[in-house]
Design a protein around this motif. Structure first.
Motif, PDB file in Angstrom:
ATOM      1  N   LEU A  19       0.819  -1.215   0.000  1.00  0.00           N
ATOM      2  CA  LEU A  19       0.000   0.000   0.000  1.00  0.00           C
ATOM      3  C   LEU A  19       0.855   1.267   0.000  1.00  0.00           C
ATOM      4  CD1 LEU A  19      -2.759  -1.076   2.547  1.00  0.00           C
ATOM      5  CD2 LEU A  19      -3.063  -0.722   0.088  1.00  0.00           C
ATOM      6  N   HIS A  22       1.586   3.482  -2.967  1.00  0.00           N
ATOM      7  CA  HIS A  22       0.544   4.340  -3.548  1.00  0.00           C
ATOM      8  C   HIS A  22      -0.053   5.335  -2.559  1.00  0.00           C
ATOM      9  CE1 HIS A  22       0.590   1.484  -6.906  1.00  0.00           C
ATOM     10  NE2 HIS A  22       0.557   0.537  -5.994  1.00  0.00           N
ATOM     11  N   VAL A  25       1.349   5.617   4.388  1.00  0.00           N
ATOM     12  CA  VAL A  25       0.972   4.515   5.282  1.00  0.00           C
ATOM     13  C   VAL A  25       1.837   4.523   6.532  1.00  0.00           C
ATOM     14  CG1 VAL A  25       0.669   2.021   5.515  1.00  0.00           C
ATOM     15  CG2 VAL A  25       0.319   3.115   3.278  1.00  0.00           C
ATOM     16  N   ASP A 161       0.310  -8.532  -3.639  1.00  0.00           N
ATOM     17  CA  ASP A 161       0.150  -7.636  -4.778  1.00  0.00           C
ATOM     18  C   ASP A 161      -0.195  -8.379  -6.068  1.00  0.00           C
ATOM     19  OD1 ASP A 161       2.630  -8.835  -4.746  1.00  0.00           O
ATOM     20  OD2 ASP A 161       3.682  -7.133  -5.622  1.00  0.00           O
ATOM     21  N   ILE A 181      -8.601   1.494  -2.455  1.00  0.00           N
ATOM     22  CA  ILE A 181      -7.383   1.147  -1.700  1.00  0.00           C
ATOM     23  C   ILE A 181      -6.749  -0.130  -2.249  1.00  0.00           C
ATOM     24  CG2 ILE A 181      -6.509   0.407   0.551  1.00  0.00           C
ATOM     25  CD1 ILE A 181      -8.683   2.223   1.804  1.00  0.00           C
ATOM     26  N   TYR A 182      -7.509  -1.213  -2.220  1.00  0.00           N
ATOM     27  CA  TYR A 182      -6.938  -2.514  -2.592  1.00  0.00           C
ATOM     28  C   TYR A 182      -6.717  -2.655  -4.094  1.00  0.00           C
ATOM     29  CZ  TYR A 182      -7.658  -4.090   2.196  1.00  0.00           C
ATOM     30  OH  TYR A 182      -7.596  -4.230   3.557  1.00  0.00           O
ATOM     31  N   LYS A 184      -5.377  -0.531  -5.883  1.00  0.00           N
ATOM     32  CA  LYS A 184      -4.027  -0.025  -6.128  1.00  0.00           C
ATOM     33  C   LYS A 184      -2.972  -1.035  -5.694  1.00  0.00           C
ATOM     34  CE  LYS A 184      -4.454   4.401  -7.490  1.00  0.00           C
ATOM     35  NZ  LYS A 184      -3.793   4.964  -8.684  1.00  0.00           N
ATOM     36  N   ALA A 185      -3.291  -1.815  -4.679  1.00  0.00           N
ATOM     37  CA  ALA A 185      -2.293  -2.691  -4.076  1.00  0.00           C
ATOM     38  C   ALA A 185      -2.051  -3.967  -4.855  1.00  0.00           C
ATOM     39  CB  ALA A 185      -2.702  -3.043  -2.641  1.00  0.00           C
TER      40      ALA A 185
END
Length: 415
Positions: A19, A22, A25, A161, A181-182, A184-185
């Motif tokens: 995370l 992007h 965190v 990922d 969110i996810y 992007k991950a």
């Protein structure tokens, strides 16, 4: 978007690093030693290499006050079972109370759980706890989401990922946030589950399904063992059928497969349902280590010196959680064997603390009446026939996972 990941173990750290490519965190872990190691670029779990840690923009904290207010809080703490095989939600509820004190309602953050739970925990237990501790109102000041972790320790192919992430929010807007969110991950995309409970249940049955299939393998292993028929010979033949499922027998440990089915059975019992299949699978798998110890003892013909190669719950990882090799060692010891343990990956202090087992780094310089290849680490397989040199004359080499089928120089037994 600012994110906080609570818990930096096998699940939380890889997620936080992914995370952080992007988003801004902050990773929190109450283990001060763990935080210090990560800041120095050291990951004791072996999931993230030092170079990746050094290059990451991820920040660390052991005190929640050191993390900025966030738009999403992601809880990735362990969910073990207690001595009676009941769900232990202590870490999840502690993390929930921590997050409750961090929420700034003006940001209307989403609190996302990745920890494995039974359906209903996120909305019926965690949500109300946040409201109680914070004095805030769910839906107005914060929302809830769930995205089950799918980390497989030591797996360099199915990393966080690269796998599909199941996501669910308490409303469409929250689910959209989880997707932002996810999405992007991971390059594999996300799957929007119908509800938080559906997402929680999906995780519970993923591991329960594996547990039950392995239990069947272990049961037939015990049946065939009674007539001196190797299950590996049977599986080699059966595996030629196009739709035969390639499960294998063995010790079922670790933090997931050996634990998660009890969360599902707990829910069933609360609802008045007798989860016979789930618990039968657990009973079979939990008893496998002791059965193997008895078989090794019978094959050896007498008690003597025994070397157990491997203590971690699976090969090539340092993870000792819920390792059933400890049960195998206990079984051999009760049968009179003097057991020595070797493992190139296990932390010696952790092995002593968790199981009272001493890991002997010099164990490979002498011979034993019985040598048990319990965990086929690559380091052992690379030794080839040198492993036979560890077996004393007229001794036994017990190859539980059939890792050395071509071994020569010693009498070999396998399941």
């Amino acid at each position: 978007m600012k994110l906080v990941v609570v818990g930096l173990g096998y699940v939380g750290l890889p997620l936080a690093v992914a995370l952080a490519r992007h988003f801004e965190v902050c990773g929190i872990d109450i283990d001060i030693r763990r935080i210090a190691e990560l800041r120095d670029g050291q990951d004791r779990t072996g999931e993230i290499d030092a170079a990746t840690l050094r290059e990451s923009s991820l920040t660390y904290a052991s005190d929640p006050a050191d993390c900025p207010a966030a738009d999403a809080y992601i809880v990735t703490v362990p969910t073990p079972i207690d001595a009676a095989n009941r769900p232990d939600l202590g870490a999840v509820m502690s993390a929930t109370r921590m997050v409750a004190k961090m929420i700034e309602p003006a940001r209307r953050p989403v609190v996302i759980y990745e920890s494995t739970v039974y359906p209903g925990v996120t909305e019926d237990l965690c949500g109300p706890e946040i409201e109680t501790v914070s004095g805030l109102t769910r839906g107005r000041d914060f929302t809830l989401g769930y995205s089950p972790e799918r980390i497989n320790p030591g797996d360099r192919e199915h990393t966080v990922d690269r796998i599909v992430k199941v996501i669910a929010g308490e409303d469409e807007a929250t689910t959209d946030t989880l997707e932002a969110i996810y999405g992007k991950a991971t390059s594999a995309g996300v799957f929007r589950a119908a509800s938080i409970k559906a997402a929680e249940a999906a995780k519970a049955i993923e591991n329960a399904q594996r547990d039950i299939n392995i239990a069947f393998m272990n049961e037939i292993t015990r049946i065939f063992g009674s007539i001196d028929l190797s299950v590996w010979d049977v599986l080699a033949a059966a595996g030629t059928k196009w739709n035969f499922l390639p499960f294998q027998p063995g010790l079922v440990g670790g933090h997931c497969i050996g634990v998660d089915p009890y969360y599902l059975s707990h829910l069933a019992e609360q609802l008045g349902h007798d989860p016979r299949v789930i618990l039968a699978g657990r009973d079979t798998n939990d008893g496998m280590a002791r059965w193997i110890a008895e078989r090794i003892h019978d094959r050896a013909g007498k008690a003597g010196s025994a070397l157990v190669l491997g203590l971690t719950f699976k090969e090539n990882v340092p993870d000792l959680r819920n390792s059933k090799v400890a049960d195998l060692i206990a079984g051999l010891t009760e049968l009179g064997h003097i057991v020595t343990v070797h493992d190139p990956h296990a932390d010696a202090a952790e092995a002593t603390h968790e199981y009272g087992v001493t890991v002997d780094g010099d164990a490979l310089d002498r011979q034993y009446d019985v040598v048990v290849l319990a965990v086929p680490h690559a380091a052992y397989l690379e030794m080839g026939d040198e492993l036979a040199g560890l077996v004393a004359q007229d001794g036994l080499f017990a190859d539980i996972k059939n890792g050395m089928p071509t071994l020569t120089g010693a009498t070999r037994w396998t399941l």
